[in-house]
Write a protein that holds these residues in place. Sequence first.
Motif, PDB file in Angstrom:
ATOM      1  N   ASP A  66      44.964  12.998  12.590  1.00 26.28           N
ATOM      2  CA  ASP A  66      45.926  11.739  11.616  1.00 26.28           C
ATOM      3  C   ASP A  66      47.309  11.880  13.138  1.00 26.28           C
ATOM      4  O   ASP A  66      48.199  12.127  12.285  1.00 26.28           O
ATOM      5  CB  ASP A  66      45.948  12.199   9.552  1.00 26.28           C
ATOM      6  CG  ASP A  66      46.522  11.709   9.598  1.00 26.28           C
ATOM      7  OD1 ASP A  66      46.496   9.430  10.286  1.00 26.28           O
ATOM      8  OD2 ASP A  66      47.577  10.890   8.671  1.00 26.28           O
ATOM      9  N   PHE A  67      47.026  10.067  13.153  1.00 25.97           N
ATOM     10  CA  PHE A  67      47.795  10.255  13.772  1.00 25.97           C
ATOM     11  C   PHE A  67      48.217   9.107  13.686  1.00 25.97           C
ATOM     12  O   PHE A  67      49.234   8.270  14.024  1.00 25.97           O
ATOM     13  CB  PHE A  67      47.085  10.287  15.088  1.00 25.97           C
ATOM     14  CG  PHE A  67      46.778  11.147  16.377  1.00 25.97           C
ATOM     15  CD1 PHE A  67      48.065  12.212  16.883  1.00 25.97           C
ATOM     16  CD2 PHE A  67      45.331  11.850  16.705  1.00 25.97           C
ATOM     17  CE1 PHE A  67      46.832  13.446  17.252  1.00 25.97           C
ATOM     18  CE2 PHE A  67      45.348  12.461  17.042  1.00 25.97           C
ATOM     19  CZ  PHE A  67      46.075  13.454  17.294  1.00 25.97           C
ATOM     20  N   GLN A  68      48.485   8.222  12.030  1.00 25.25           N
ATOM     21  CA  GLN A  68      48.658   7.414  11.812  1.00 25.25           C
ATOM     22  C   GLN A  68      50.382   7.855  11.367  1.00 25.25           C
ATOM     23  O   GLN A  68      51.210   6.463  11.275  1.00 25.25           O
ATOM     24  CB  GLN A  68      48.436   7.022  10.649  1.00 25.25           C
ATOM     25  CG  GLN A  68      47.063   6.627  10.766  1.00 25.25           C
ATOM     26  CD  GLN A  68      46.521   5.511  11.160  1.00 25.25           C
ATOM     27  OE1 GLN A  68      46.641   4.406  11.754  1.00 25.25           O
ATOM     28  NE2 GLN A  68      45.388   5.653  12.437  1.00 25.25           N
ATOM     29  N   ASP A  69      50.973   8.519  11.037  1.00 28.76           N
ATOM     30  CA  ASP A  69      52.727   8.156  11.391  1.00 28.76           C
ATOM     31  C   ASP A  69      52.770   8.205  13.079  1.00 28.76           C
ATOM     32  O   ASP A  69      52.772   9.526  13.621  1.00 28.76           O
ATOM     33  CB  ASP A  69      52.178  10.328  10.566  1.00 28.76           C
ATOM     34  CG  ASP A  69      53.783  10.141  10.578  1.00 28.76           C
ATOM     35  OD1 ASP A  69      54.456   9.383  10.702  1.00 28.76           O
ATOM     36  OD2 ASP A  69      54.243  10.882   9.158  1.00 28.76           O
ATOM     37  N   LYS A  70      53.645   7.103  12.454  1.00 24.78           N
ATOM     38  CA  LYS A  70      54.657   7.707  14.322  1.00 24.78           C
ATOM     39  C   LYS A  70      55.080   8.229  14.326  1.00 24.78           C
ATOM     40  O   LYS A  70      55.007   8.251  16.483  1.00 24.78           O
ATOM     41  CB  LYS A  70      55.197   5.559  13.880  1.00 24.78           C
ATOM     42  CG  LYS A  70      54.623   4.464  13.694  1.00 24.78           C
ATOM     43  CD  LYS A  70      54.679   3.447  13.718  1.00 24.78           C
ATOM     44  CE  LYS A  70      53.797   2.221  13.423  1.00 24.78           C
ATOM     45  NZ  LYS A  70      54.886   0.661  13.363  1.00 24.78           N
ATOM     46  N   ARG A  71      56.108   8.909  13.349  1.00 23.23           N
ATOM     47  CA  ARG A  71      56.197   9.905  13.662  1.00 23.23           C
ATOM     48  C   ARG A  71      55.906  11.083  15.112  1.00 23.23           C
ATOM     49  O   ARG A  71      56.735  11.789  15.900  1.00 23.23           O
ATOM     50  CB  ARG A  71      57.872  10.581  12.766  1.00 23.23           C
ATOM     51  CG  ARG A  71      58.286   9.571  12.078  1.00 23.23           C
ATOM     52  CD  ARG A  71      58.651  10.670  10.421  1.00 23.23           C
ATOM     53  NE  ARG A  71      57.787  11.119  10.059  1.00 23.23           N
ATOM     54  CZ  ARG A  71      58.136  11.634   8.160  1.00 23.23           C
ATOM     55  NH1 ARG A  71      59.374  12.227   8.139  1.00 23.23           N
ATOM     56  NH2 ARG A  71      57.150  11.666   8.139  1.00 23.23           N
TER      57      ARG A  71
ATOM     58  N   TYR B  46      44.338  22.256  13.855  1.00 24.54           N
ATOM     59  CA  TYR B  46      45.013  23.087  12.305  1.00 24.54           C
ATOM     60  C   TYR B  46      45.942  22.248  12.753  1.00 24.54           C
ATOM     61  O   TYR B  46      46.796  21.889  11.856  1.00 24.54           O
ATOM     62  CB  TYR B  46      44.695  24.068  12.055  1.00 24.54           C
ATOM     63  CG  TYR B  46      45.948  24.819  11.426  1.00 24.54           C
ATOM     64  CD1 TYR B  46      45.030  24.663   9.713  1.00 24.54           C
ATOM     65  CD2 TYR B  46      47.072  24.724  11.715  1.00 24.54           C
ATOM     66  CE1 TYR B  46      45.596  24.979   8.816  1.00 24.54           C
ATOM     67  CE2 TYR B  46      47.976  25.716  10.573  1.00 24.54           C
ATOM     68  CZ  TYR B  46      46.987  25.729   9.414  1.00 24.54           C
ATOM     69  OH  TYR B  46      47.642  26.192   7.891  1.00 24.54           O
ATOM     70  N   VAL B  47      46.395  21.805  13.996  1.00 27.23           N
ATOM     71  CA  VAL B  47      48.294  22.112  14.443  1.00 27.23           C
ATOM     72  C   VAL B  47      49.106  20.562  14.089  1.00 27.23           C
ATOM     73  O   VAL B  47      49.205  19.964  13.123  1.00 27.23           O
ATOM     74  CB  VAL B  47      48.510  22.956  15.721  1.00 27.23           C
ATOM     75  CG1 VAL B  47      50.124  21.869  16.069  1.00 27.23           C
ATOM     76  CG2 VAL B  47      48.605  24.081  15.557  1.00 27.23           C
ATOM     77  N   LEU B  48      47.284  19.973  14.353  1.00 23.55           N
ATOM     78  CA  LEU B  48      47.969  18.556  14.402  1.00 23.55           C
ATOM     79  C   LEU B  48      47.969  18.083  12.657  1.00 23.55           C
ATOM     80  O   LEU B  48      47.937  16.625  12.818  1.00 23.55           O
ATOM     81  CB  LEU B  48      47.112  17.658  15.660  1.00 23.55           C
ATOM     82  CG  LEU B  48      46.535  18.035  17.306  1.00 23.55           C
ATOM     83  CD1 LEU B  48      45.670  17.290  17.841  1.00 23.55           C
ATOM     84  CD2 LEU B  48      47.941  17.789  17.373  1.00 23.55           C
ATOM     85  N   SER B  49      46.845  18.982  12.472  1.00 25.91           N
ATOM     86  CA  SER B  49      46.266  18.204  10.705  1.00 25.91           C
ATOM     87  C   SER B  49      47.476  18.122  10.184  1.00 25.91           C
ATOM     88  O   SER B  49      47.443  17.689   8.924  1.00 25.91           O
ATOM     89  CB  SER B  49      44.909  18.782  10.070  1.00 25.91           C
ATOM     90  OG  SER B  49      45.661  20.106  10.095  1.00 25.91           O
TER      91      SER B  49
END
Length: 410
Positions: free
Chosen positions: A173-178, A221-224
């Motif tokens: 999930d890359f939706q969080d702009k942070r 795992y880290v990116l999630s």
Amino acid sequence: MCNYKYICKLHPIKTKIMRMLKNKIKLTFSILLIVTVIGCNTKDKNKESTKNTQKAPSQNVLSAVIDSINSEINNGDYGLIDRFMVIQNNELLADYKYDQDYKTIVQKYDTTNHQYNFNNTDWHPYYKKSELHTLQSVTKSITSILLGIALDLNEDYNVSNKAMPLLNGYDADFQDKRKQNISIEDLLTMRSGLQWNEETDHNDHTNDCFLLEASDNWIEYVLSKPMDTMPGTKFVYNGGGTVLLGKIIRTITGKRIDKWAEEKLFEPLGITDYYWKETPDGEIDTEGGLYLKAEDLVKIGSLFLNKGKWDGKQIVSENWVATSTSPLLKNVKPHWKSVTGYGYQWWVPEYTDNGKTNIYSANGYGGQYLMITPEHNLIIVFNGWNINAEPEKSTYRVLQDRIIPALKHK
């Protein structure tokens, strides 16, 4: 699951008497070895100075302190230690091996059927009974070196680059702009902003490092993980961020980090015997999976003492060495006994008010330490395996509390 190649070089020390005799023989032999290992960085004037057999008073004091530490290690005061080395001005002052019967000592704790069980003596702390010793998070510092080399050789990239565009192809999930604003430098300084818990016991099943190592795809795992804070604002120790750095190195160089290390770091330094742990998804464990001999860890220390040069060749830029070992972040561990800073995956246990580094170190779980003090041109290496009990004394404090005061003795 990880597949491990067998390296069958058996540890030769069998009894305490044999160990004592071997230590004396080893020390004599290792002085010759160090000339070969790091002598290429020694100037003629240093060679001349070592010809003088008359020790200065401060050297006599230092020798006495080293002997005292060795006696305390043999006495068990520092727990399970298997190697202690002191090198100053390219001269080996001490090299002690300690025979620890790890199989007997830790077998009562070996109850977890897990591929990364730290009490599994098949691969911890020595890899398959060879002289290759687990480095644990010292691996992170070497990953940083390899990233520095990659950035030195690729002008299109620098630490300000955003990390996520270099980590394509993962279901996260890359939706969080942070999250999209995490930079390479944020990962290097443990300020990614990702929610991460690695401060509890490693066998705690809520520990993110435990969960990471149990997963089939480490990077996913880290990116999630959700965001907790803004990138670049808060230090949170996070081995997952170093896993991402390993993948970023592959994106920049086109080579998996073990191949990159072989070509750009290990081969130039003459490191021929090593092992990297491979993750289930075919990547390399860049947060704790490297095994080296203690002698080769000394080479890493010598490389940094010489500001990134080896045998007259610049392996990693002087700027990267200086920045990596500077207290970019200060007092990151307020509950520790000393004020500790952090650079690019390197700890800075002692620094001045104006930010000058007095000591920097690569630290690993269980007692793996590469500690360096430029002022005294000194390197200390400790290997051990204190994971189930806290010893009476800490090897992490030896340099600050014992060695440096001896060097300053007049």
